[in-house]
Scaffold this active site. Structure first.
Site, PDB file in Angstrom:
ATOM      1  N   ASP A 189      -3.692   5.285  -1.425  1.00  0.00           N
ATOM      2  CA  ASP A 189      -4.515   4.309  -2.130  1.00  0.00           C
ATOM      3  C   ASP A 189      -3.997   3.996  -3.525  1.00  0.00           C
ATOM      4  O   ASP A 189      -4.539   3.099  -4.192  1.00  0.00           O
ATOM      5  CB  ASP A 189      -5.958   4.825  -2.247  1.00  0.00           C
ATOM      6  N   ASP A 195      -4.990  -2.829  11.058  1.00  0.00           N
ATOM      7  CA  ASP A 195      -4.599  -1.526  10.502  1.00  0.00           C
ATOM      8  C   ASP A 195      -3.572  -0.843  11.393  1.00  0.00           C
ATOM      9  O   ASP A 195      -2.528  -0.370  10.924  1.00  0.00           O
ATOM     10  CB  ASP A 195      -5.822  -0.607  10.376  1.00  0.00           C
ATOM     11  N   ASP A 237      -0.623   2.582   3.235  1.00  0.00           N
ATOM     12  CA  ASP A 237      -1.964   2.121   3.594  1.00  0.00           C
ATOM     13  C   ASP A 237      -1.789   0.775   4.286  1.00  0.00           C
ATOM     14  O   ASP A 237      -1.491  -0.236   3.638  1.00  0.00           O
ATOM     15  CB  ASP A 237      -2.847   1.977   2.355  1.00  0.00           C
ATOM     16  N   ILE A 251      -3.845  -1.364   5.770  1.00  0.00           N
ATOM     17  CA  ILE A 251      -4.759  -2.351   5.192  1.00  0.00           C
ATOM     18  C   ILE A 251      -5.636  -1.612   4.200  1.00  0.00           C
ATOM     19  O   ILE A 251      -6.548  -0.874   4.580  1.00  0.00           O
ATOM     20  CB  ILE A 251      -5.634  -3.069   6.245  1.00  0.00           C
ATOM     21  N   ASP A 252      -5.338  -1.780   2.936  1.00  0.00           N
ATOM     22  CA  ASP A 252      -6.171  -1.215   1.887  1.00  0.00           C
ATOM     23  C   ASP A 252      -7.248  -2.237   1.562  1.00  0.00           C
ATOM     24  O   ASP A 252      -6.950  -3.382   1.240  1.00  0.00           O
ATOM     25  CB  ASP A 252      -5.312  -0.923   0.656  1.00  0.00           C
ATOM     26  N   GLU A 311      -2.440   6.367   6.993  1.00  0.00           N
ATOM     27  CA  GLU A 311      -3.893   6.566   7.048  1.00  0.00           C
ATOM     28  C   GLU A 311      -4.405   6.725   8.474  1.00  0.00           C
ATOM     29  O   GLU A 311      -5.397   7.410   8.710  1.00  0.00           O
ATOM     30  CB  GLU A 311      -4.614   5.397   6.366  1.00  0.00           C
ATOM     31  N   THR A 369     -10.274  -2.545   3.829  1.00  0.00           N
ATOM     32  CA  THR A 369     -10.590  -3.079   5.157  1.00  0.00           C
ATOM     33  C   THR A 369     -11.872  -3.909   5.142  1.00  0.00           C
ATOM     34  O   THR A 369     -11.970  -4.922   5.838  1.00  0.00           O
ATOM     35  CB  THR A 369     -10.704  -1.934   6.186  1.00  0.00           C
TER      36      THR A 369
END
Length: 363
Positions: free
Chosen positions: A297, A58, A144, A146-147, A81, A149
């Site tokens: 998101d 991330d 984002d 890493i959408d 994020e 996680t």
């Protein structure tokens, strides 16, 4: 074609936001390569104060993408994020930088375009530039890194997602899905996709692990199945029950007499699958009437579906407002083909009320 010639062609082109899309493609792909490396090394997640997981991937992905965006568009803002607080607390700056450096070296052909992160201080400062509050005016990127996680930690579906919002309107969306099959309808399909949309130009797919083609020219243009009726549709749902009301989703599917088995995926990979025609409905229904979705998101996936010929609204059929701030001022999300979207909205209102009077009963 050499990179500098590609860029000159992009700069002289007549398509608005083509350069932004190309930089976003390269940056998101580089970030996705980092996440793959981190996943292969089994680097563990870290819990944030709200108990949600975050990983080395991330932080590294956010730094890579923001660095690339601000190198090319220095006056732009980024809604990201993550921030560097936990990095400094855990003293993992050098660990993350080592991972980033490895990918920068592997992707060195694009360093002139994307830049390089050189020091732990540079890494943390760059991550913290994702602090835009969003809003109605200006150029704002929603990121984002890493959408999904939890999916990432399981070795399942996740996505690196980037959208450009200009004066509240999403103009560019790019998503990388390292583990998503090219076709969910083919068990032997290769995995890894790079999905790109420019407003007014359509949505396009490329293999993630091949060279990025000249934007939009050689990619496969995507379209949803607007010709399918409810009896042919497949529904995309999240894996995590905390992200959407699965009970309400079940009621909607029952009332619409949808018989096809649902497909459960983490992250904005669901938007990608819908855009590519692998399913026709994506339901994200509120677990809390007061919860508001984060713009990172949904921004990129929203444009992918719209440019593929679909519709994306809140649960009452209202368009999503990406100019409100870091969140959407609406409840839930329903993405679907134009053929079935009205029936879904009607069914939702029949269950929860025209204005959501009974929504709390299902949350």
């Amino acid at each position: 074609m050499k990179i500098d010639l590609i860029v000159r062609n992009i700069m002289s082109g007549s398509i608005d936001y083509l350069r932004e899309a190309y930089i976003a493609q390269l940056a998101v792909k580089r970030a996705a390569l980092l996440t793959c490396k981190v996943s292969e090394e089994h680097l563990k997640g870290i819990s944030k104060e709200d108990s949600s997981p975050v990983t080395i991937g991330d932080f590294g992905a956010q730094a890579i993408v923001i660095n690339a965006i601000l190198k090319n568009f220095p006056q732009d803002e980024v809604v990201g994020e993550e921030d560097s607080t936990l990095i400094k607390e855990k003293k993992i700056e050098k660990l993350i930088l080592n991972e980033v450096n490895s990918v920068q070296l592997k992707d060195s052909a694009n360093n002139n375009l994307l830049g390089r992160l050189e020091s732990p201080e540079d890494l943390c400062d760059t991550i913290d530039k994702g602090n835009s509050k969003g809003g109605r005016y200006g150029r704002i990127w929603a990121l984002d890194p890493i959408d999904g996680t939890k999916g990432f930690l399981r070795g399942d579906q996740y996505a690196v997602c980037l959208g450009l919002i200009v004066d509240g309107d999403v103009k560019v969306g790019v998503i990388a899905c390292p583990n998503l099959p090219h076709s969910l309808r083919d068990a032997s399909s290769p995995k890894g996709g790079l999905f790109t949309a420019i407003k007014g130009q359509g949505s396009f797919f490329q293999d993630l692990y091949s060279n990025v083609t000249f934007p939009l020219n050689k990619s496969n243009k995507m379209s949803v199945h607007n010709e399918y009726g409810l009896d042919q549709t497949r529904v995309l749902e999240g894996v995590e029950k905390g992200h959407s009301s699965h009970g309400l989703q079940g009621m909607i599917k029952e009332q619409l007499k949808i018989s096809q088995p649902s497909v459960n995926l983490d992250s904005q990979a669901k938007y990608c699958a819908l855009s590519k025609g692998d399913a026709e409905i994506y339901l994200r229904l509120p677990k809390d009437p007061d919860y508001r979705e984060k713009i990172w998101d949904h921004a990129a996936g929203y444009l992918l579906v719209k440019e593929s010929g679909g519709l994306v609204t809140d649960i009452f059929g209202n368009d999503l407002d990406f100019g409100y701030g870091r969140t959407l001022n609406s409840q839930g999300v329903i993405a679907a083909t134009k053929a079935v979207h009205p029936a879904i909205i009607s069914t939702v209102k029949n269950i929860v009320g025209e204005n959501g009077e009974k929504l709390a009963e299902y949350c």
